[in-house]
Design a protein around this motif. Structure first.
Motif, PDB file in Angstrom:
ATOM      1  N   THR A  53       0.807  -1.295   0.047  1.00 35.03           N
ATOM      2  CA  THR A  53       0.203   0.054  -0.006  1.00 35.03           C
ATOM      3  C   THR A  53       0.840   1.415   0.109  1.00 35.03           C
ATOM      4  O   THR A  53       0.332   2.269  -0.836  1.00 35.03           O
ATOM      5  CB  THR A  53      -0.982   0.204   1.209  1.00 35.03           C
ATOM      6  N   ILE A  54       2.048   1.282   0.776  1.00 37.71           N
ATOM      7  CA  ILE A  54       2.751   2.618   0.881  1.00 37.71           C
ATOM      8  C   ILE A  54       3.458   2.619  -0.469  1.00 37.71           C
ATOM      9  O   ILE A  54       3.606   3.718  -0.952  1.00 37.71           O
ATOM     10  CB  ILE A  54       3.955   2.143   2.085  1.00 37.71           C
ATOM     11  N   ALA A  55       3.773   1.490  -1.437  1.00 40.72           N
ATOM     12  CA  ALA A  55       4.419   1.441  -2.599  1.00 40.72           C
ATOM     13  C   ALA A  55       3.324   2.301  -3.535  1.00 40.72           C
ATOM     14  O   ALA A  55       3.871   3.108  -4.362  1.00 40.72           O
ATOM     15  CB  ALA A  55       4.938   0.256  -3.020  1.00 40.72           C
ATOM     16  N   VAL A  56       2.234   1.899  -3.587  1.00 41.84           N
ATOM     17  CA  VAL A  56       1.014   2.490  -4.213  1.00 41.84           C
ATOM     18  C   VAL A  56       1.052   3.857  -4.126  1.00 41.84           C
ATOM     19  O   VAL A  56       0.845   4.628  -4.996  1.00 41.84           O
ATOM     20  CB  VAL A  56       0.045   1.619  -4.088  1.00 41.84           C
ATOM     21  N   TYR A  57       1.137   4.438  -2.947  1.00 39.41           N
ATOM     22  CA  TYR A  57       0.724   5.795  -2.594  1.00 39.41           C
ATOM     23  C   TYR A  57       2.011   6.463  -3.128  1.00 39.41           C
ATOM     24  O   TYR A  57       1.806   7.607  -3.819  1.00 39.41           O
ATOM     25  CB  TYR A  57       0.698   5.837  -0.812  1.00 39.41           C
ATOM     26  N   LEU A  58       3.139   6.247  -2.860  1.00 38.28           N
ATOM     27  CA  LEU A  58       4.435   6.947  -3.303  1.00 38.28           C
ATOM     28  C   LEU A  58       4.488   6.806  -4.780  1.00 38.28           C
ATOM     29  O   LEU A  58       5.005   8.104  -5.429  1.00 38.28           O
ATOM     30  CB  LEU A  58       5.750   6.320  -2.326  1.00 38.28           C
ATOM     31  N   ALA A  59       4.152   5.741  -5.272  1.00 43.75           N
ATOM     32  CA  ALA A  59       4.114   5.711  -6.766  1.00 43.75           C
ATOM     33  C   ALA A  59       3.094   6.773  -7.341  1.00 43.75           C
ATOM     34  O   ALA A  59       3.389   7.528  -8.492  1.00 43.75           O
ATOM     35  CB  ALA A  59       3.895   4.332  -7.326  1.00 43.75           C
ATOM     36  N   LEU A  60       1.787   6.882  -6.717  1.00 46.33           N
ATOM     37  CA  LEU A  60       0.951   7.719  -7.173  1.00 46.33           C
ATOM     38  C   LEU A  60       1.489   9.305  -7.166  1.00 46.33           C
ATOM     39  O   LEU A  60       1.136   9.876  -7.901  1.00 46.33           O
ATOM     40  CB  LEU A  60      -0.185   7.597  -6.672  1.00 46.33           C
ATOM     41  N   ILE A  61       2.054   9.627  -5.947  1.00 42.45           N
ATOM     42  CA  ILE A  61       2.483  10.683  -5.576  1.00 42.45           C
ATOM     43  C   ILE A  61       3.841  11.318  -6.812  1.00 42.45           C
ATOM     44  O   ILE A  61       3.811  12.269  -7.279  1.00 42.45           O
ATOM     45  CB  ILE A  61       3.019  10.996  -4.149  1.00 42.45           C
ATOM     46  N   PHE A  62       4.602  10.210  -7.051  1.00 42.18           N
ATOM     47  CA  PHE A  62       5.553  10.659  -8.035  1.00 42.18           C
ATOM     48  C   PHE A  62       4.883  10.747  -9.261  1.00 42.18           C
ATOM     49  O   PHE A  62       5.246  11.773 -10.086  1.00 42.18           O
ATOM     50  CB  PHE A  62       6.422   9.303  -8.066  1.00 42.18           C
ATOM     51  N   GLY A  63       3.979   9.835  -9.702  1.00 41.33           N
ATOM     52  CA  GLY A  63       3.541   9.776 -11.016  1.00 41.33           C
ATOM     53  C   GLY A  63       2.563  11.093 -11.481  1.00 41.33           C
ATOM     54  O   GLY A  63       2.801  11.617 -12.349  1.00 41.33           O
ATOM     55  N   ILE A  64       1.858  11.365 -10.269  1.00 43.10           N
ATOM     56  CA  ILE A  64       0.972  12.665 -10.460  1.00 43.10           C
ATOM     57  C   ILE A  64       1.786  14.024 -10.493  1.00 43.10           C
ATOM     58  O   ILE A  64       1.523  14.874 -11.447  1.00 43.10           O
ATOM     59  CB  ILE A  64      -0.063  12.553  -9.438  1.00 43.10           C
ATOM     60  N   SER A  65       2.905  13.994  -9.800  1.00 46.62           N
ATOM     61  CA  SER A  65       3.922  15.311  -9.808  1.00 46.62           C
ATOM     62  C   SER A  65       4.525  15.018 -11.060  1.00 46.62           C
ATOM     63  O   SER A  65       4.658  16.386 -11.638  1.00 46.62           O
ATOM     64  CB  SER A  65       4.930  14.917  -8.583  1.00 46.62           C
ATOM     65  N   LEU A  66       5.048  14.180 -11.856  1.00 47.14           N
ATOM     66  CA  LEU A  66       5.588  13.783 -13.070  1.00 47.14           C
ATOM     67  C   LEU A  66       4.670  14.526 -13.943  1.00 47.14           C
ATOM     68  O   LEU A  66       5.075  15.018 -14.929  1.00 47.14           O
ATOM     69  CB  LEU A  66       6.112  12.572 -13.332  1.00 47.14           C
TER      70      LEU A  66
END
Length: 243
Positions: free
Chosen positions: A6-19
């Protein structure tokens, strides 16, 4: 506490949306009104997450002392931006704030601080969804404005995109570091971290985002409607999880 996946999904979402937010100026030109409405929604999410989720949790754990970490978080953002950081200028189309690499350092450090909010929320599962939404909707205009500034500073598209990638990693890095630090500590310390994060959310919403909405001259009814939508988006997940 959230699972590793779940943590990995959250952090991936933050990275992807920021990008994606940072890459948007490289693809097309966006209207001033649309970007202002996005900023208004982000401000609503920050306010909703802080007032409805984070402040009550802090008060539950700290009682009458809850105001101290909230005030500390608010003042920390104010002092950092006033004396140490270069203002990334959320204002769309601003030609006066052509800071280039200095703006990149300032807004990236700001994002690293945002990671503390994410890291503390990951320790409290019910807090993670609204905080995640608040960070994501705040990151889109921040990344957009940073890329715009870099392009105005004469950066090539590839060089600007490389800097946006660096900016996009800042919040996940801050989140991982704060999560590893907080997960073994007492509930009181976690509540302090949540309170500081709530204060930082309030500072960002009131001193960075809401003033830009007033400056852009967007119709008041529309900006208010999107602000309320942002609040509803932040409040909704918590109410569902509390049932």
């Amino acid at each position: 506490m959230q699972s590793v996946s779940t943590i990995a999904v959250y952090l991936a979402l933050i990275f992807g949306i920021s990008l994606l937010g940072g890459a948007a100026p490289l693809v097309r030109t966006w209207s001033r009104e649309n970007l202002t409405l996005l900023v208004s929604t982000g401000a609503g999410v920050l306010l909703g997450a802080a007032f409805v989720h984070m402040v009550p949790l802090t008060a539950e754990g700290l009682g009458r002392a809850a105001g101290f970490p909230i005030l500390a978080g608010f003042l920390a953002i104010f002092i950092l931006e006033q004396f140490f950081l270069v203002d990334p200028c959320e204002e769309v189309g601003c030609e006066m704030h052509n800071f280039g690499f200095a703006a990149f350092l300032g807004i990236t450090f700001h994002s690293l601080i945002d990671g503390v909010a994410v890291g503390s929320s990951l320790v409290v599962p019910s807090l993670a969804p609204p905080v995640l939404l608040a960070i994501i909707l705040h990151k889109i205009p921040a990344a957009f404005s940073l890329c715009s500034i870099l392009l105005l500073a004469g950066y090539s598209r590839s060089r600007a995109l490389l800097h946006i990638c660096g900016f996009s990693t800042a919040t996940p890095i801050g989140a991982i570091l704060s999560f590893l630090f907080l997960r073994g500590l007492s509930e009181e310390v976690i509540c302090i971290a949540i309170g500081v994060s709530a204060g930082s959310f309030l500072a960002i919403a009131t001193s960075n985002l809401l003033p830009q909405i007033h400056r852009q001259g967007v119709r008041r009814g529309r900006s208010l409607a999107f602000l309320l939508v942002g609040i509803a988006v932040a409040v909704g997940p918590g109410l569902v999880l509390d049932r």
